[in-house]
Design a protein around this motif. Structure first.
Motif, PDB file in Angstrom:
ATOM      1  N   ILE A 216       2.693   2.249   2.647  1.00  9.71           N
ATOM      2  CA  ILE A 216       2.518   2.913   3.946  1.00  9.71           C
ATOM      3  C   ILE A 216       3.883   3.227   4.578  1.00  9.71           C
ATOM      4  O   ILE A 216       3.973   3.907   5.565  1.00  9.71           O
TER       5      ILE A 216
ATOM      6  N   LYS B 211      -8.101  -1.767  -1.517  1.00  8.83           N
ATOM      7  CA  LYS B 211      -7.823  -3.192  -1.309  1.00  8.83           C
ATOM      8  C   LYS B 211      -8.930  -4.038  -1.935  1.00  8.83           C
ATOM      9  O   LYS B 211      -8.653  -5.025  -2.613  1.00  8.83           O
TER      10      LYS B 211
ATOM     11  N   CYS C 260      -7.936   3.210   1.698  1.00  3.07           N
ATOM     12  CA  CYS C 260      -7.253   1.917   1.784  1.00  3.07           C
ATOM     13  C   CYS C 260      -8.238   0.763   1.583  1.00  3.07           C
ATOM     14  O   CYS C 260      -7.998  -0.145   0.784  1.00  3.07           O
TER      15      CYS C 260
ATOM     16  N   LEU D 298       0.813  -1.220   0.000  1.00  2.00           N
ATOM     17  CA  LEU D 298       0.000   0.000   0.000  1.00  2.00           C
ATOM     18  C   LEU D 298       0.843   1.264   0.000  1.00  2.00           C
ATOM     19  O   LEU D 298       0.342   2.365  -0.179  1.00  2.00           O
TER      20      LEU D 298
ATOM     21  N   PHE E 115      -1.701   3.598  10.993  1.00  2.00           N
ATOM     22  CA  PHE E 115      -2.954   4.365  10.908  1.00  2.00           C
ATOM     23  C   PHE E 115      -4.099   3.737  11.708  1.00  2.00           C
ATOM     24  O   PHE E 115      -5.178   4.306  11.791  1.00  2.00           O
ATOM     25  N   SER E 116      -3.862   2.554  12.261  1.00  2.00           N
ATOM     26  CA  SER E 116      -4.967   1.906  12.975  1.00  2.00           C
ATOM     27  C   SER E 116      -5.167   2.512  14.369  1.00  2.00           C
ATOM     28  O   SER E 116      -6.210   2.301  14.987  1.00  2.00           O
TER      29      SER E 116
ATOM     30  N   CYS F   1      -0.761  -1.563  11.594  1.00  2.00           N
ATOM     31  CA  CYS F   1      -0.562  -0.452  10.673  1.00  2.00           C
ATOM     32  C   CYS F   1      -0.569   0.845  11.494  1.00  2.00           C
ATOM     33  O   CYS F   1      -1.407   1.019  12.376  1.00  2.00           O
TER      34      CYS F   1
ATOM     35  N   PRO G  28      -6.183   7.560   6.108  1.00  2.00           N
ATOM     36  CA  PRO G  28      -6.289   6.953   4.775  1.00  2.00           C
ATOM     37  C   PRO G  28      -7.119   5.673   4.735  1.00  2.00           C
ATOM     38  O   PRO G  28      -7.183   5.012   3.714  1.00  2.00           O
ATOM     39  N   CYS G  29      -7.773   5.329   5.855  1.00  2.00           N
ATOM     40  CA  CYS G  29      -8.398   4.000   5.930  1.00  2.00           C
ATOM     41  C   CYS G  29      -9.541   3.794   4.932  1.00  2.00           C
ATOM     42  O   CYS G  29      -9.700   2.691   4.408  1.00  2.00           O
TER      43      CYS G  29
HETATM   44  S1  Q46 Z   1      -7.320   0.391   6.573  1.00  2.00           S
HETATM   45 FE1  Q46 Z   1      -6.227   1.926   7.707  1.00  2.00          FE
HETATM   46 FE2  Q46 Z   1      -5.945  -0.758   7.851  1.00  2.00          FE
HETATM   47 FE3  Q46 Z   1      -5.315   0.484   5.605  1.00  2.00          FE
HETATM   48  S2  Q46 Z   1      -4.500   2.390   6.366  1.00  2.00           S
HETATM   49 FE4  Q46 Z   1      -3.774   0.822   7.763  1.00  2.00          FE
HETATM   50  S3  Q46 Z   1      -5.287   0.807   9.349  1.00  2.00           S
HETATM   51  S4  Q46 Z   1      -4.101  -1.073   6.616  1.00  2.00           S
HETATM   52  S5  Q46 Z   1      -6.933  -2.746   8.019  1.00  2.00           S
END
Ligand code: Q46
Ligand code: ZN
Ligand code: ZN
Length: 315
Positions: free
Chosen positions: A87, A153, A149, A85, A240-241, A238, A145-146
Motif C-alpha cells: 500500500i 488477506k 484486499c 500489501l 483507503f479506510s 490505512c 481496493p478493499c
Molecule cells: S481492506 Fe481496505 Fe483495510 Fe485493505 S485496503 Fe486498507 S482499508 S487494509 S482493513
C-alpha cells in the motif's frame, strides 16, 4: 473520569474507567484484567487448547500486537504473520506513501524485541502486483481496493496457516469492530453474514479455524493496553479506510455508547446470546451454500471452478 477516582481493587489512582462494567482500574490491575478477560474468552468459546499452535495475523496496529502480547503472557505458542500489501507503492492512487513499510517495521521490531517468530509475506513480490494494482486491473470494488484486499488477506492467511501446520488463526478484532460489522449486516439484513458472524469460525476444507480472542474489549481499552504495555504500533489507519461505511457505523455506535454506557456491548454480546439460543439457526434443509474445493489452491469456495482469489491473480 474524575481525577479522584480510585482503582476498584486497590487504593491507587484509576487510569481508566470502563463505564459499561462500572469498573475503574489502576495501571497494574487494568493490564492484569485484560489478560484475565482474554483467558476467559478463550476458554468460554473453546478457541484453542494450551498445546495448539496459533498463528496471529498482525498488521502493526494496536489490536493485533496487543493480542500477540497477551497470548505470550498466557503462555501460548503463538507465532505472527504479517502480510505486506504494497500500500506504499502506489502513491498515484492512495496519495500516501509508507503505510505498509511502517506497519511491517513495527511488526518486525515487536517480534524481534520479544524473540517471537514472524512470517512476512510480501504480496507484490509473490503475486507480481500490489493490492491497489490488482484493484485497478480487475476494476473490483468501485475504485477502492478493499474487496481485493480482504479476499487476498483471507487467502494468504489460510495458505500460511495450512503450510505451517497451525491449528488456529487468531485475529485482533475488538468489540467495536464486531459491533460495527453486526450493525452493517443488520442494516442490510445480510442473513448469510449474520449466520456466520461469530468469535469462532470452524475449519472447513482448506480453511483453518479462525478465532477473535479480543472481541469483548472496546477499542479504547485496547489502545490503553497497548500504551501501558509500551507497545509501539502504527497510529494511522490505512489510507483507503477513509469514508468506509464501517467507520461511520463505529461513529454512530459511539454516540449511542456516550448516551448509554454499555450500548455497544449489549448490542454485540446480546447478538451472540441470541445465537446461542438458536434464534439465528437456518432451517435444516435447503440452506446450504454450494461448497467446492478450488483445484488451484485447495481452499473451499462457492465457485464451481477456481476460487475468486485464484481467478483474480490469474494462477
Ligand atoms: S481492506 Fe481496505 Fe483495510 Fe485493505 S485496503 Fe486498507 S482499508 S487494509 S482493513
Ligand atoms: Zn489497582
Ligand atoms: Zn484458489
Amino acid at each position: 473520569m474524575s481525577n479522584q477516582q480510585k482503582c476498584r481493587k486497590c487504593e491507587q489512582k484509576a487510569i481508566i474507567n470502563m463505564r459499561q462494567h462500572k469498573l475503574p482500574l489502576c495501571k497494574g490491575h487494568f493490564t492484569e484484567w485484560v489478560v484475565e478477560q482474554t483467558r476467559r474468552t478463550i476458554e468460554k468459546y473453546k478457541m484453542f487448547r494450551p498445546e495448539d499452535r496459533i498463528l496471529v495475523a498482525v498488521s502493526g496496529g494496536k489490536d493485533s500486537l496487543a493480542l500477540w502480547d497477551i497470548l505470550q503472557q498466557l503462555g501460548y505458542h503463538a507465532d505472527g504473520l504479517y502480510i505486506g500489501l504494497g500500500i506504499d507503492d502506489t502513491p498515484d492512487i492512495s496519495g500516501e506513501i509508507g503505510y505498509s513499510d511502517e506497519s511491517r517495521q513495527l511488526s518486525e521490531d515487536f517480534a524481534q524485541s520479544r524473540g517471537l517468530k514472524l512470517t512476512v509475506v510480501d504480496f507484490p513480490a509473490q503475486y507480481g502486483e500490489t493490492i491497489p494494482e490488482i484493484a485497478l486491473r480487475t476494476r473490483r470494488g468501485h475504485g477502492k481496493p478493499c474487496s481485493v484486499c480482504g479476499l487476498s488477506k483471507r487467502h494468504v492467511m489460510n495458505r500460511v496457516a495450512r503450510e505451517g501446520g497451525y491449528d488456529v488463526l487468531a485475529t485482533g478484532h475488538n468489540l467495536d469492530d464486531e459491533a460495527a460489522t453486526l450493525f452493517g449486516n443488520t442494516l442490510n439484513w445480510l442473513d448469510n453474514y449474520l449466520l456466520k458472524q461469530s468469535p469462532v469460525l470452524e475449519a472447513s476444507p482448506g480453511l483453518v479455524r479462525k478465532v477473535k480472542p479480543l472481541m469483548r474489549f472496546y477499542e479504547r481499552e485496547m489502545a490503553a493496553y497497548a500504551l501501558l504495555r509500551g507497545i509501539e504500533y502504527i497510529q494511522e489507519e490505512c489510507p483507503f479506510s477513509a469514508g468506509a461505511s464501517s467507520i461511520r457505523h463505529k461513529e454512530i455506535l459511539n454516540q449511542l455508547e456516550a448516551d448509554s454506557p454499555g450500548a455497544k456491548q449489549y448490542f454485540y454480546l446480546g447478538f451472540l446470546k441470541a445465537k446461542e439460543r438458536d434464534f439465528f439457526n437456518p432451517p435444516e434443509e435447503g440452506n446450504h451454500d454450494p461448497q467446492n474445493i478450488c483445484p488451484s489452491c485447495g481452499q473451499m469456495t462457492h465457485s464451481p471452478r477456481e476460487c475468486a482469489f485464484c481467478r483474480m491473480v490469474g494462477h
